[in-house]
Scaffold this motif. Structure first.
Motif, PDB file in Angstrom:
ATOM      1  N   ALA A   1      27.910  34.046  42.158  1.00 16.37           N
ATOM      2  CA  ALA A   1      28.951  34.565  41.271  1.00 16.37           C
ATOM      3  C   ALA A   1      30.008  35.241  42.138  1.00 16.37           C
ATOM      4  O   ALA A   1      29.678  35.954  43.093  1.00 16.37           O
ATOM      5  N   PHE A   2      31.274  35.053  41.808  1.00 15.27           N
ATOM      6  CA  PHE A   2      32.344  35.541  42.676  1.00 15.27           C
ATOM      7  C   PHE A   2      33.258  36.574  42.028  1.00 15.27           C
ATOM      8  O   PHE A   2      34.144  37.096  42.694  1.00 15.27           O
ATOM      9  N   THR A   3      33.047  36.898  40.763  1.00 12.88           N
ATOM     10  CA  THR A   3      33.866  37.937  40.141  1.00 12.88           C
ATOM     11  C   THR A   3      33.615  39.284  40.818  1.00 12.88           C
ATOM     12  O   THR A   3      32.473  39.755  40.882  1.00 12.88           O
ATOM     13  N   ASP A   4      34.665  39.873  41.362  1.00 12.10           N
ATOM     14  CA  ASP A   4      34.580  41.190  42.026  1.00 12.10           C
ATOM     15  C   ASP A   4      33.487  41.238  43.092  1.00 12.10           C
ATOM     16  O   ASP A   4      32.878  42.284  43.343  1.00 12.10           O
ATOM     17  N   ARG A   5      33.256  40.148  43.760  1.00 13.24           N
ATOM     18  CA  ARG A   5      32.154  40.072  44.735  1.00 13.24           C
ATOM     19  C   ARG A   5      32.351  41.035  45.904  1.00 13.24           C
ATOM     20  O   ARG A   5      31.390  41.495  46.513  1.00 13.24           O
TER      21      ARG A   5
ATOM     22  N   ASP B   1      39.925  34.201  36.603  1.00 11.43           N
ATOM     23  CA  ASP B   1      39.929  33.000  37.433  1.00 11.43           C
ATOM     24  C   ASP B   1      38.561  32.327  37.438  1.00 11.43           C
ATOM     25  O   ASP B   1      38.459  31.095  37.356  1.00 11.43           O
ATOM     26  N   GLU B   2      37.500  33.120  37.566  1.00  5.30           N
ATOM     27  CA  GLU B   2      36.169  32.508  37.550  1.00  5.30           C
ATOM     28  C   GLU B   2      35.917  31.835  36.203  1.00  5.30           C
ATOM     29  O   GLU B   2      35.359  30.735  36.145  1.00  5.30           O
ATOM     30  N   ALA B   3      36.342  32.478  35.118  1.00  6.04           N
ATOM     31  CA  ALA B   3      36.177  31.887  33.792  1.00  6.04           C
ATOM     32  C   ALA B   3      36.922  30.557  33.691  1.00  6.04           C
ATOM     33  O   ALA B   3      36.424  29.581  33.117  1.00  6.04           O
ATOM     34  N   ARG B   4      38.122  30.504  34.254  1.00  7.57           N
ATOM     35  CA  ARG B   4      38.909  29.271  34.212  1.00  7.57           C
ATOM     36  C   ARG B   4      38.219  28.152  34.990  1.00  7.57           C
ATOM     37  O   ARG B   4      38.185  26.997  34.545  1.00  7.57           O
ATOM     38  N   GLY B   5      37.650  28.489  36.145  1.00  8.59           N
ATOM     39  CA  GLY B   5      36.939  27.481  36.925  1.00  8.59           C
ATOM     40  C   GLY B   5      35.695  26.976  36.210  1.00  8.59           C
ATOM     41  O   GLY B   5      35.425  25.771  36.175  1.00  8.59           O
ATOM     42  N   LEU B   6      34.930  27.884  35.630  1.00  8.56           N
ATOM     43  CA  LEU B   6      33.723  27.482  34.912  1.00  8.56           C
ATOM     44  C   LEU B   6      34.079  26.627  33.697  1.00  8.56           C
ATOM     45  O   LEU B   6      33.327  25.716  33.332  1.00  8.56           O
TER      46      LEU B   6
ATOM     47  N   PHE C   1      27.995  34.534  33.221  1.00 11.94           N
ATOM     48  CA  PHE C   1      28.767  33.311  33.011  1.00 11.94           C
ATOM     49  C   PHE C   1      28.906  33.001  31.518  1.00 11.94           C
ATOM     50  O   PHE C   1      29.940  32.495  31.081  1.00 11.94           O
ATOM     51  N   ARG C   2      27.859  33.275  30.740  1.00  8.49           N
ATOM     52  CA  ARG C   2      27.947  33.038  29.291  1.00  8.49           C
ATOM     53  C   ARG C   2      29.007  33.934  28.663  1.00  8.49           C
ATOM     54  O   ARG C   2      29.729  33.512  27.751  1.00  8.49           O
ATOM     55  N   GLU C   3      29.107  35.145  29.161  1.00  5.94           N
ATOM     56  CA  GLU C   3      30.134  36.045  28.648  1.00  5.94           C
ATOM     57  C   GLU C   3      31.525  35.535  29.012  1.00  5.94           C
ATOM     58  O   GLU C   3      32.454  35.574  28.196  1.00  5.94           O
ATOM     59  N   LEU C   4      31.669  35.035  30.253  1.00  8.67           N
ATOM     60  CA  LEU C   4      32.963  34.534  30.698  1.00  8.67           C
ATOM     61  C   LEU C   4      33.393  33.286  29.932  1.00  8.67           C
ATOM     62  O   LEU C   4      34.588  33.063  29.719  1.00  8.67           O
ATOM     63  N   THR C   5      32.426  32.439  29.534  1.00 10.76           N
ATOM     64  CA  THR C   5      32.755  31.173  28.877  1.00 10.76           C
ATOM     65  C   THR C   5      32.554  31.245  27.369  1.00 10.76           C
ATOM     66  O   THR C   5      32.601  30.212  26.690  1.00 10.76           O
TER      67      THR C   5
ATOM     68  N   VAL D   1      25.976  27.078  29.627  1.00 10.85           N
ATOM     69  CA  VAL D   1      25.421  27.682  30.838  1.00 10.85           C
ATOM     70  C   VAL D   1      23.901  27.516  30.827  1.00 10.85           C
ATOM     71  O   VAL D   1      23.234  27.875  29.856  1.00 10.85           O
ATOM     72  N   VAL D   2      23.361  26.980  31.922  1.00  8.79           N
ATOM     73  CA  VAL D   2      21.922  26.770  32.071  1.00  8.79           C
ATOM     74  C   VAL D   2      21.479  27.428  33.373  1.00  8.79           C
ATOM     75  O   VAL D   2      22.140  27.276  34.400  1.00  8.79           O
TER      76      VAL D   2
END
Length: 434
Positions: free
Chosen positions: A162-166, A186-191, A208-212, A219-220
């Motif tokens: 995961a790269f958000t605020d990494r 940005d991570e949400a847009r990529g996913l 990731f589920r929250e972002l998408t 998300v699996v």
């Protein structure tokens, strides 16, 4: 409900990282993922996107594994590569300016900043020839590659991390301006470019589920699948081993063990040896108590020497693949709590964890495994059982991913220079289909 399609699929595994030699956790994940998909009867082809940070590659080994027609190495050349380099320089300069101003924005990359756009027409041409049923791309910062495929192709992002605020994780460990970091948008847009996002651990899957949320993207959690072909017998004289690449998180964590834990172990067992395997050997100084094995053909080769894997990880994201590989070999593991993240409910007690920063506790557990045969054997048995349970769970998850029916994600965008890749091969390079 069956998780398996009624026909075999042709799958493009798209990566900026080679698989062979298998010297790092990301390469091990790619190899085992390929093995698992092939075991389900699917045809896997490897599509390599050249990167200046790709590292060493053994292309003969790739050809031997995938077949000479199953390896496709795209190219970076011409005007597009010059434009790409200008984009990278602009990005670096922008971050330097923000750093001088003390702005938080100095930590963030743009989503597609390190993706070479000239790959898109090459991927489109390759799909026109090979007619893939699914395209799996590794890392969200390569997700732009999925735009080369129509939505009738199953699109998957294998996130690895995961790269958000990494950067905040590295800052907390005293490593300012280290690592690759994205804004959450940005991570949400990529996913969102994928039908399915594969998270390597459940904590990241929840993020990731929250972002998408509210999008068609599914998300699996699909963690590392295992090679359980080799079991390690208890060595006659137990020490410990550490396996890893020279990735910063590995180096920082290994130095923590050498500087704070190992002196406590040596005070009780002066004959203790730490066996190191992988390119991490190059990142630490020589010591009489450290045996550097370098690269090994199989992780079991290093584990047979030590009989115990230490996992003193204090920094990083994702899941620790070397820990899972140890379970697959039936090798007991001593880990920090941070290093065992993602295994809290799946380890079946096979991983002996100690609180983060508890050097004395780490040394006590390690010494107990070194001296107590019954404890070692019991831990080994739990490790083997945990590995079997783990692998069955991952194979079900993989079947679920590949059974996903593609749906419309977004309007197909026109590719760079239009939708006719043949017109632009003099600039971007012809895809090398061998």
């Amino acid at each position: 409900m069956s998780f398996f399609r009624d026909r075999d699929m042709r799958i493009a595994l798209i990566s900026t990282v080679p698989i062979f030699p298998c010297t790092g956790g990301n390469r091990a994940r790619l190899f085992n993922l390929s093995q698992s998909m092939r075991s389900l009867g699917h045809e896997v082809e490897f599509v390599f996107l050249p990167s200046r940070r790709a590292g060493e590659a053994d292309w003969q080994a790739h050809d031997d594994y995938f077949g000479s027609q199953g390896v496709h190495r795209l190219e970076r050349e011409g005007l597009v590569d010059s434009l790409y380099m200008a984009k990278r320089v602009a990005g670096r300069m922008t971050r330097k300016v923000y750093r001088a101003l003390g702005s938080e924005r100095s930590h963030y990359y743009n989503l597609d900043e390190i993706f070479y756009t000239g790959f898109l027409p090459q991927l489109q041409a390759l799909h026109a020839e090979r007619d893939f049923d699914a395209a799996i791309v590794i890392y969200v910062f390569n997700s732009k590659a999925l735009d080369a495929f129509p939505d009738s192709v199953l699109k998957v992002v294998d996130t690895h991390d995961a790269f958000t605020d990494r950067h905040k994780l590295f800052e907390a460990a005293g490593r300012a301006h280290a690592g690759y970091s994205l804004r959450s948008t940005d991570e949400a847009r990529g996913l969102g470019r994928a039908h399915v996002v594969m998270a390597i651990q459940e904590r990241e899957a929840m993020d990731f589920r929250e972002l998408t949320n509210g999008t068609p993207t599914r998300v699996v959690t699909l963690s590392h699948t295992l090679d359980r072909s080799r079991k390690v017998d208890p060595p006659s004289r137990r020490s410990a081993c550490f396996i890893g690449s020279a990735f910063e998180a590995n180096v920082v964590s290994l130095r923590y063990f050498i500087d704070t834990v190992m002196p406590l172990v040596l005070a009780v067992r002066p004959d203790f040896k730490l066996y190191l395997a992988g390119s991490v050997c190059d990142a630490v100084e020589d010591r009489p108590t450290i045996v550097k094995m370098g690269r090994v053909p199989h992780v079991a080769d290093a584990m047979e020497k030590g009989g115990i894997l230490i996992n003193p990880i204090v920094l990083g994201t994702g899941i620790n693949i070397k820990l899972l590989d140890a379970l697959a070999c039936g090798v007991p593991v001593v880990s920090t709590e941070f290093g065992a993240r993602g295994l809290e409910e799946s380890g079946n007690g096979a991983v002996l964890t100690v609180p983060d920063g508890d050097a004395a506790g780490f040394s006590r557990v390690l010494l107990a495994l070194m001296t107590d045969d019954d404890l070692w054997r019991a831990s080994s048995a739990r490790a083997s059982q945990a590995a079997q349970d783990w692998d069955e769970t991952q194979m079900r998850a993989l079947g679920s991913v590949l059974s996903t029916k593609p749906v419309g994600l977004h309007k197909q965008k026109a590719l760079l220079f239009g939708n006719s890749p043949m017109r632009w091969w003099p600039l971007i390079g012809r895809p090398r289909v061998r």
